[in-house]
Design an enzyme around this catalytic site. Sequence first.
Site, short mmCIF file in Angstrom:
data_model
loop_
_atom_site.label_atom_id
_atom_site.label_comp_id
_atom_site.label_asym_id
_atom_site.label_seq_id
_atom_site.Cartn_x
_atom_site.Cartn_y
_atom_site.Cartn_z
N ARG A 1 0.90 -1.33 0.00
CA ARG A 1 0.13 0.00 -0.05
C ARG A 1 1.01 1.33 0.05
NH1 ARG A 1 -4.57 -1.53 4.62
NH2 ARG A 1 -5.34 -3.52 3.18
N CYS A 2 1.87 1.06 -0.71
CA CYS A 2 2.79 2.32 -0.77
C CYS A 2 2.87 3.01 -2.06
CB CYS A 2 4.12 1.67 -0.60
SG CYS A 2 5.79 2.89 -0.71
N GLY A 3 3.17 4.34 -2.17
CA GLY A 3 3.58 5.05 -3.49
C GLY A 3 4.39 4.26 -4.38
N PHE A 4 5.23 3.57 -3.84
CA PHE A 4 6.20 2.83 -4.70
C PHE A 4 5.71 1.53 -5.15
CE2 PHE A 4 8.97 5.83 -2.38
CZ PHE A 4 9.26 6.80 -3.59
N THR A 5 4.52 0.96 -4.62
CA THR A 5 4.19 -0.46 -4.92
C THR A 5 4.01 -0.60 -6.20
OG1 THR A 5 2.93 -0.48 -3.05
CG2 THR A 5 2.16 -2.13 -4.58
#
Length: 164
Positions: A34-38
């Site tokens: 659930r990360c912007g980098f996912t």
Amino acid sequence: MNIYEFEVRTLEGETVRLDGYRGKVLLIVNVASRCGFTPQYAGLEALYRRHRNAGLVILGFPCNQFGGQEPGSETEIRRFCSSRYEVSFPLFAKIEVNGEHTHPLYAYLKSAQPGLLGSEAIKWNFTKFLVGRNGEVVKRYAPTATPESIEPGLLPLLTVGSGG
């Protein structure tokens, strides 16, 4: 000391010795769902598929220490990575990469390749460590470094006979 002295646990609970990756080029990444980098999962998987026959193995270590971005169970993590990104590279049980309960592997990686201004702390999800065929940590990449941007740096390590 090198990478081969550590043991880790897979998402399915099996203990694996990193010695089993001897002679491979490793890209070790702390990941989160659930990360912007996912979306980097897609690039990591593409990189793995392009270079696995040349000896590249990507090792993903879910971590929930940054904004609670990996809250799921191992089963949920596996389901997410498989269904959303078709991840086929090895994924391991959730670990901590900073603080009192830092996994020994990450304590070693951070000391071998400190980050900006010599800081050992992992700043966010998707920090990447490149490990040569000899088990030595070659480089540390920031979360913002995409799999595509680091590919040129790992290609020389994939050359047959490359020690690094």
